[in-house]
Scaffold this motif. Structure first.
Motif, PDB file in Angstrom:
ATOM      1  N   SER A  54       0.846  -1.182   0.000  1.00  0.00           N
ATOM      2  CA  SER A  54       0.000   0.000   0.000  1.00  0.00           C
ATOM      3  C   SER A  54       0.889   1.242   0.000  1.00  0.00           C
ATOM      4  O   SER A  54       2.035   1.198   0.446  1.00  0.00           O
ATOM      5  CB  SER A  54      -0.926   0.006   1.219  1.00  0.00           C
ATOM      6  N   PRO A  55       0.388   2.373  -0.514  1.00  0.00           N
ATOM      7  CA  PRO A  55       1.221   3.582  -0.601  1.00  0.00           C
ATOM      8  C   PRO A  55       1.508   4.177   0.773  1.00  0.00           C
ATOM      9  O   PRO A  55       0.742   3.993   1.716  1.00  0.00           O
ATOM     10  CB  PRO A  55       0.359   4.533  -1.437  1.00  0.00           C
ATOM     11  N   VAL A  56       2.607   4.877   0.866  1.00  0.00           N
ATOM     12  CA  VAL A  56       2.980   5.532   2.124  1.00  0.00           C
ATOM     13  C   VAL A  56       2.030   6.701   2.373  1.00  0.00           C
ATOM     14  O   VAL A  56       1.783   7.516   1.490  1.00  0.00           O
ATOM     15  CB  VAL A  56       4.439   6.022   2.065  1.00  0.00           C
ATOM     16  N   ARG A  57       1.499   6.781   3.590  1.00  0.00           N
ATOM     17  CA  ARG A  57       0.601   7.875   3.964  1.00  0.00           C
ATOM     18  C   ARG A  57       0.562   7.979   5.479  1.00  0.00           C
ATOM     19  O   ARG A  57       0.912   7.038   6.184  1.00  0.00           O
ATOM     20  CB  ARG A  57      -0.812   7.680   3.414  1.00  0.00           C
ATOM     21  N   ASP A  58       0.135   9.138   5.972  1.00  0.00           N
ATOM     22  CA  ASP A  58      -0.055   9.345   7.400  1.00  0.00           C
ATOM     23  C   ASP A  58      -1.499   9.045   7.760  1.00  0.00           C
ATOM     24  O   ASP A  58      -2.422   9.286   6.979  1.00  0.00           O
ATOM     25  CB  ASP A  58       0.292  10.787   7.786  1.00  0.00           C
ATOM     26  N   ALA A  59      -1.702   8.516   8.958  1.00  0.00           N
ATOM     27  CA  ALA A  59      -3.053   8.139   9.382  1.00  0.00           C
ATOM     28  C   ALA A  59      -3.225   8.412  10.866  1.00  0.00           C
ATOM     29  O   ALA A  59      -2.287   8.252  11.657  1.00  0.00           O
ATOM     30  CB  ALA A  59      -3.315   6.665   9.086  1.00  0.00           C
ATOM     31  N   ALA A  60      -4.429   8.822  11.219  1.00  0.00           N
ATOM     32  CA  ALA A  60      -4.802   8.996  12.624  1.00  0.00           C
ATOM     33  C   ALA A  60      -5.699   7.825  13.004  1.00  0.00           C
ATOM     34  O   ALA A  60      -6.770   7.634  12.421  1.00  0.00           O
ATOM     35  CB  ALA A  60      -5.529  10.318  12.827  1.00  0.00           C
ATOM     36  N   ILE A  61      -5.252   7.026  13.950  1.00  0.00           N
ATOM     37  CA  ILE A  61      -5.985   5.833  14.369  1.00  0.00           C
ATOM     38  C   ILE A  61      -6.660   6.100  15.707  1.00  0.00           C
ATOM     39  O   ILE A  61      -6.000   6.472  16.678  1.00  0.00           O
ATOM     40  CB  ILE A  61      -5.041   4.615  14.498  1.00  0.00           C
ATOM     41  N   ALA A  62      -7.964   5.909  15.761  1.00  0.00           N
ATOM     42  CA  ALA A  62      -8.712   6.126  16.998  1.00  0.00           C
ATOM     43  C   ALA A  62      -8.500   4.964  17.957  1.00  0.00           C
ATOM     44  O   ALA A  62      -8.248   3.832  17.530  1.00  0.00           O
ATOM     45  CB  ALA A  62     -10.200   6.265  16.681  1.00  0.00           C
ATOM     46  N   PRO A  63      -8.609   5.210  19.269  1.00  0.00           N
ATOM     47  CA  PRO A  63      -8.562   4.091  20.226  1.00  0.00           C
ATOM     48  C   PRO A  63      -9.755   3.179  20.005  1.00  0.00           C
ATOM     49  O   PRO A  63     -10.854   3.641  19.670  1.00  0.00           O
ATOM     50  CB  PRO A  63      -8.623   4.787  21.589  1.00  0.00           C
ATOM     51  N   MET A  64      -9.548   1.879  20.181  1.00  0.00           N
ATOM     52  CA  MET A  64     -10.581   0.896  19.851  1.00  0.00           C
ATOM     53  C   MET A  64     -10.567  -0.263  20.822  1.00  0.00           C
ATOM     54  O   MET A  64      -9.533  -0.577  21.415  1.00  0.00           O
ATOM     55  CB  MET A  64     -10.337   0.311  18.447  1.00  0.00           C
ATOM     56  N   LEU A  65     -11.699  -0.937  20.926  1.00  0.00           N
ATOM     57  CA  LEU A  65     -11.738  -2.304  21.422  1.00  0.00           C
ATOM     58  C   LEU A  65     -11.776  -3.186  20.192  1.00  0.00           C
ATOM     59  O   LEU A  65     -12.608  -2.990  19.300  1.00  0.00           O
ATOM     60  CB  LEU A  65     -12.966  -2.558  22.291  1.00  0.00           C
ATOM     61  N   VAL A  66     -10.885  -4.162  20.124  1.00  0.00           N
ATOM     62  CA  VAL A  66     -10.724  -4.970  18.921  1.00  0.00           C
ATOM     63  C   VAL A  66     -10.870  -6.445  19.261  1.00  0.00           C
ATOM     64  O   VAL A  66     -10.277  -6.931  20.238  1.00  0.00           O
ATOM     65  CB  VAL A  66      -9.342  -4.730  18.273  1.00  0.00           C
ATOM     66  N   GLU A  67     -11.627  -7.160  18.462  1.00  0.00           N
ATOM     67  CA  GLU A  67     -11.794  -8.602  18.649  1.00  0.00           C
ATOM     68  C   GLU A  67     -10.452  -9.289  18.434  1.00  0.00           C
ATOM     69  O   GLU A  67      -9.778  -9.052  17.418  1.00  0.00           O
ATOM     70  CB  GLU A  67     -12.842  -9.124  17.673  1.00  0.00           C
ATOM     71  N   CYS A  68     -10.048 -10.150  19.362  1.00  0.00           N
ATOM     72  CA  CYS A  68      -8.712 -10.750  19.306  1.00  0.00           C
ATOM     73  C   CYS A  68      -8.546 -11.697  18.119  1.00  0.00           C
ATOM     74  O   CYS A  68      -7.500 -11.707  17.466  1.00  0.00           O
ATOM     75  CB  CYS A  68      -8.411 -11.490  20.604  1.00  0.00           C
ATOM     76  N   GLY A  69      -9.543 -12.516  17.877  1.00  0.00           N
ATOM     77  CA  GLY A  69      -9.494 -13.454  16.767  1.00  0.00           C
ATOM     78  C   GLY A  69     -10.440 -13.039  15.659  1.00  0.00           C
ATOM     79  O   GLY A  69     -11.148 -12.031  15.756  1.00  0.00           O
TER      80      GLY A  69
END
Length: 348
Positions: A107-122
């Motif tokens: 994927s191309p190089v880019r800057d991103a802002a990632i929000a805090p999340m609860l993420v399913e482990c599997g």
């Protein structure tokens, strides 16, 4: 919200983290339980974070961050073994510029802002649903029961009838999965939204897999030839030294019972398929589907070895350039998804 960004989160005390983690329950779907704080460490990154449980499925809190994603050049460079392996493999296909070849797969190089999340482990399979024998016989054609009996009395470990059913032997039992032919992306998104969950974007997936690393793999720019990989097994010959009458026998070889390395939890406590035949669903805001973490096995089927064959599963920023040529029905057979809860409204 600032306290839930990665840099600040890491500096909070255990009590401060616990207070924030318990407060997240109010933003979650009904039935979410807070389990406790756990430390995850791998590939030189570590996260002390919260573990949650919803309907038997584990979730972890992942702090947000501003990161650079994508890949177009080395950070540290390949070691000699990786460089020789890669050049030998791709040169057979007329590739001379290895870096350009790799950049074309990413994927191309880019800057991103990632929000805090609860993420399913599997992850969960999109195209296949696990059912009981009674449910399978009731929902399937009459000849299913006969196929199941033949499988039970055979020595096969697994059997699949294309886009119909899968049978896998698990000890004395048989795991049965039926093809989920009626599922659509629109229905999946609507179902998860109504339940209070979202699905990952490509930016989020790359952050969750690599943690914002600038190397080709989450552990560095060189391939790890000590791993045990599905479809290849151990990449090195493991030996064990045993003491017999005060002497050792270095030639004694034992079965490698290690788990597959790419399936182990990472520094966020998340597990990935680690299998190029499987892909994980990501959906951009525009509704574009971008499968991640695999290529349907295309490179392995094409005769590539572990290094290139596992680029789709191991390289952080791999993007399958031919995925848009496949129909939805072709993708869901090998597609998996994980649910997220974005904590953008978290009150601190």
């Amino acid at each position: 919200m600032e306290a839930c960004t990665r840099g600040i989160w890491a500096g909070l005390s255990f009590q401060e983290k616990e207070q924030l983690l318990r407060g997240m329950i109010a933003l979650c779907p009904s039935g979410m339980e807070y389990i406790g704080v756990r430390m995850f460490e791998r590939f030189g990154q570590r996260t002390e974070t919260g573990v949650f449980l919803h309907a038997g499925r584990e979730f972890v809190f992942v702090p947000g961050d501003r990161v650079t994603l994508g890949w177009n050049r080395w950070q540290d460079g390949m070691n000699e073994e990786t460089s020789a392996d890669l050049f030998e493999t791709v040169s057979e296909y007329g590739v001379e510029d290895v870096r350009a070849f790799l950049a074309g797969q990413m994927s191309p190089v880019r800057d991103a802002a990632i929000a805090p999340m609860l993420v399913e482990c599997g992850t969960q399979s999109l195209g296949w649903i696990e059912v009981t024998e009674e449910e399978a016989c009731a929902r399937h054609e009459p000849d299913f029961a006969a196929e199941l009996e033949r499988f039970k009395h055979s020595e096969l470990k697994s059997f699949e009838q294309y886009q119909a059913f899968r049978l896998d032997r698990q000890g004395e039992d048989v795991r049965i999965q039926l093809y989920n032919e009626g599922v659509t992306l629109e229905a999946l998104l609507e179902e998860q939204a109504e339940a209070g969950f979202g699905l990952l974007t490509e930016d989020e997936w790359e952050y969750l897999y690599g943690g914002g690393c600038r190397t080709l793999f989450p552990w560095g720019d060189s391939f790890d030839y000590t791993m045990k990989l599905k479809h290849f097994g151990s990449l090195e010959r493991l030996t064990v030294m045993v003491e017999e009458s005060a002497e050792t026998d270095p030639s004694l070889v034992v079965e490698d019972k290690r788990p597959y390395h790419l399936e182990l939890p990472n520094f966020f406590g998340l597990q990935f398929a680690g299998d190029p035949y499987k892909v994980e669903l990501t959906v951009d805001p525009s509704g574009e589907v971008l499968p991640k973490g695999g290529d349907g096995g295309g490179m392995i089927c094409g005769g590539m070895g572990p290094l290139v064959g596992y680029l789709p599963a191991a390289a952080v920023y791999y993007r399958d350039g031919s995925a848009d040529e496949l129909d939805w029905e072709d993708l869901i057979d090998s597609m998996y998804y994980r649910r997220v809860i974005r904590l953008t409204d978290l009150a601190l």
